[in-house]
Design a protein around this motif. Structure first.
Motif, mmCIF file in Angstrom:
data_model
loop_
_atom_site.group_PDB
_atom_site.id
_atom_site.type_symbol
_atom_site.label_atom_id
_atom_site.label_comp_id
_atom_site.label_asym_id
_atom_site.label_seq_id
_atom_site.Cartn_x
_atom_site.Cartn_y
_atom_site.Cartn_z
ATOM 1 N N ARG A 124 73.299 34.641 -30.137
ATOM 2 C CA ARG A 124 74.518 34.931 -30.890
ATOM 3 C C ARG A 124 75.741 34.457 -30.124
ATOM 4 N NH1 ARG A 124 77.165 40.506 -30.675
ATOM 5 N NH2 ARG A 124 79.095 40.184 -31.802
ATOM 6 N N LEU A 125 75.754 34.710 -28.814
ATOM 7 C CA LEU A 125 76.931 34.368 -28.022
ATOM 8 C C LEU A 125 76.929 32.930 -27.547
ATOM 9 C CD1 LEU A 125 77.427 37.661 -26.005
ATOM 10 C CD2 LEU A 125 78.586 36.875 -28.072
ATOM 11 N N ASP A 126 75.912 32.145 -27.952
ATOM 12 C CA ASP A 126 75.978 30.702 -27.739
ATOM 13 C C ASP A 126 77.129 30.104 -28.543
ATOM 14 O OD1 ASP A 126 74.130 30.106 -25.861
ATOM 15 O OD2 ASP A 126 72.504 29.651 -27.260
ATOM 16 N N ILE A 165 94.626 17.745 -22.960
ATOM 17 C CA ILE A 165 93.504 18.309 -23.699
ATOM 18 C C ILE A 165 92.231 18.134 -22.863
ATOM 19 C CG2 ILE A 165 92.040 18.073 -25.767
ATOM 20 C CD1 ILE A 165 94.671 19.199 -26.507
ATOM 21 N N VAL A 166 91.365 19.142 -22.891
ATOM 22 C CA VAL A 166 90.056 19.004 -22.262
ATOM 23 C C VAL A 166 88.985 19.054 -23.343
ATOM 24 C CG1 VAL A 166 90.755 19.985 -20.049
ATOM 25 C CG2 VAL A 166 89.824 21.487 -21.824
ATOM 26 N N ALA A 167 87.861 18.404 -23.048
ATOM 27 C CA ALA A 167 86.719 18.392 -23.957
ATOM 28 C C ALA A 167 85.543 19.056 -23.279
ATOM 29 C CB ALA A 167 86.371 16.961 -24.355
ATOM 30 N N LYS A 168 84.758 19.805 -24.046
ATOM 31 C CA LYS A 168 83.568 20.460 -23.510
ATOM 32 C C LYS A 168 82.511 20.543 -24.599
ATOM 33 C CE LYS A 168 85.941 24.124 -22.444
ATOM 34 N NZ LYS A 168 86.326 25.499 -21.984
ATOM 35 N N MET A 169 81.289 20.789 -24.182
ATOM 36 C CA MET A 169 80.194 20.960 -25.130
ATOM 37 C C MET A 169 79.935 22.449 -25.321
ATOM 38 S SD MET A 169 79.845 17.767 -25.507
ATOM 39 C CE MET A 169 78.568 17.796 -26.764
ATOM 40 N N GLN A 170 79.231 22.795 -26.399
ATOM 41 C CA GLN A 170 78.918 24.202 -26.661
ATOM 42 C C GLN A 170 77.701 24.668 -25.883
ATOM 43 O OE1 GLN A 170 79.898 26.431 -29.772
ATOM 44 N NE2 GLN A 170 80.699 24.882 -31.149
ATOM 45 N N SER A 171 76.900 23.738 -25.388
ATOM 46 C CA SER A 171 75.698 24.105 -24.641
ATOM 47 C C SER A 171 75.660 23.327 -23.336
ATOM 48 C CB SER A 171 74.436 23.813 -25.463
ATOM 49 O OG SER A 171 74.383 22.450 -25.831
ATOM 50 N N ALA A 172 74.886 23.854 -22.390
ATOM 51 C CA ALA A 172 74.730 23.182 -21.099
ATOM 52 C C ALA A 172 73.527 22.250 -21.166
ATOM 53 C CB ALA A 172 74.539 24.218 -19.983
ATOM 54 N N GLN A 177 69.351 9.230 -17.371
ATOM 55 C CA GLN A 177 69.515 7.798 -17.606
ATOM 56 C C GLN A 177 69.317 7.047 -16.298
ATOM 57 O OE1 GLN A 177 73.420 6.594 -19.134
ATOM 58 N NE2 GLN A 177 72.383 5.364 -20.683
ATOM 59 N N ASP A 178 68.474 6.006 -16.331
ATOM 60 C CA ASP A 178 68.193 5.186 -15.153
ATOM 61 C C ASP A 178 67.731 6.031 -13.966
ATOM 62 O OD1 ASP A 178 69.015 2.925 -16.585
ATOM 63 O OD2 ASP A 178 71.103 3.204 -15.988
ATOM 64 N N GLY A 179 66.916 7.042 -14.270
ATOM 65 C CA GLY A 179 66.353 7.872 -13.216
ATOM 66 C C GLY A 179 67.309 8.879 -12.627
ATOM 67 N N GLN A 180 68.497 9.032 -13.212
ATOM 68 C CA GLN A 180 69.485 9.977 -12.695
ATOM 69 C C GLN A 180 69.816 11.027 -13.749
ATOM 70 O OE1 GLN A 180 72.862 7.655 -11.368
ATOM 71 N NE2 GLN A 180 71.979 7.387 -9.330
ATOM 72 N N GLU A 181 70.116 12.235 -13.262
ATOM 73 C CA GLU A 181 70.532 13.323 -14.130
ATOM 74 C C GLU A 181 72.050 13.398 -14.144
ATOM 75 O OE1 GLU A 181 68.803 17.660 -14.629
ATOM 76 O OE2 GLU A 181 70.292 17.636 -13.029
ATOM 77 N N GLN A 182 72.629 13.210 -15.324
ATOM 78 C CA GLN A 182 74.083 13.258 -15.473
ATOM 79 C C GLN A 182 74.454 14.494 -16.276
ATOM 80 O OE1 GLN A 182 75.129 9.515 -17.270
ATOM 81 N NE2 GLN A 182 74.407 8.320 -15.532
ATOM 82 N N VAL A 183 75.043 15.454 -15.583
ATOM 83 C CA VAL A 183 75.417 16.709 -16.214
ATOM 84 C C VAL A 183 76.753 16.539 -16.938
ATOM 85 C CG1 VAL A 183 75.927 19.154 -15.830
ATOM 86 C CG2 VAL A 183 74.179 18.000 -14.460
#
Length: 269
Positions: A124-126, A165-172, A177-183
């Motif tokens: 719910r709190l997502d 202005i800042v941008a963000k996603m609703q989920s983490a 990509q190319d063997g790397q994790e991009q958070v």
């Protein structure tokens, strides 16, 4: 002896290990459930016979009986069924994954013990919109916010804010990509980003007016108890917009923080 179930995953950070050490020192028995190992490695079984229920978690060591849990700490449930795509054909993957998730979260929801927090509550709190509504009801001031996949609506919002202005996603999540994790972290919208506005229609995002920070606060509420901590993220290069980018280096700098009375009162009410 208290038995505490911890829901996490194999690649989680040291926070889980630290909590488990403290629980052991307090005489409790922590049980770690790495959901990425379920179901390829971990076995989860519920049995109902008459008025009795038995529940077992098996992960290569001695089976853990879970029907007498004292509490559950639902921390994270990343990478459920990791590797399943390597052993199941594509037509079976989606329905199997659905059953795995329903079984896991159904089991957690059915547990009658104290939970921090129940999965249904987290679901719910997502919703960032629900959080903003609750914050307003608690008397908190919130930044101007726009959640949209409309480039035109976003342009109008940015003009009305007339500031950063800042941008963000609703989920983490992370993009591999190319063997790397991009958070994906919270980021300020720069002028060159505006050229990518048409792509917004493919995926909604959350946009907020950027507020200059004095301190970062993290507030946790357990029952009626409030635990607030602060960190001066503006002193750490790279952490000014999103402290999590330098979370490891800032970990030792968190300090207890006393919330103003009217803010704490709003939470408790």
């Amino acid at each position: 002896m208290a038995k505490i179930l911890i829901i996490t995953h194999s690649a989680d950070n040291d926070a889980v290990t630290s909590v488990m050490e403290h629980l052991n020192a307090a005489g409790a028995t922590p049980v770690r459930f790495n959901v990425d190992r379920y179901p390829l490695v971990t076995r989860l079984t519920s049995e109902f016979r008459g008025h009795e229920r038995r529940l077992w978690l098996e992960d290569g060591s001695a089976p853990q009986s879970l029907e007498e849990l004292s509490a559950v700490w639902y921390r994270r449930s990343y990478h459920i069924a990791d590797g399943l795509d390597q052993v199941l054909e594509k037509p079976y993957l989606s329905p199997a994954t659905g059953e795995i998730r329903r079984t896991l979260f159904g089991m957690l929801e059915s547990l009658p013990c104290f939970q921090l927090e129940r999965y249904s509550t987290y679901r719910r709190l997502d919703s960032k919109e629900e959080q903003l509504r609750i914050a307003a009801e608690c008397g908190l001031l919130t930044p101007a916010t726009c959640i949209t996949n409309s480039p035109e609506r976003l342009e109008a919002f940015m003009q009305s804010v007339n500031g950063p202005i800042v941008a963000k996603m609703q989920s983490a999540f992370a993009i591999h990509q190319d063997g790397q994790e991009q958070v994906v972290f919270t980021s300020e919208i720069r002028q060159d980003h505006l050229q990518q506005l048409p792509q917004l229609r493919f995926c909604p995002m959350t946009f907020q007016e950027k507020l200059e920070k004095e301190l970062e606060l993290r507030v946790n509420i357990i029952g009626k108890e409030i635990f607030a901590f602060s960190i001066d993220s503006q002193q750490q290069p790279g952490a000014e917009t999103d402290w999590r980018k330098e979370g490891a280096s800032l970990a030792v700098q968190w300090k207890p923080y006393a919330l103003p009375g009217h803010v704490a009162g709003g939470f408790r009410d």
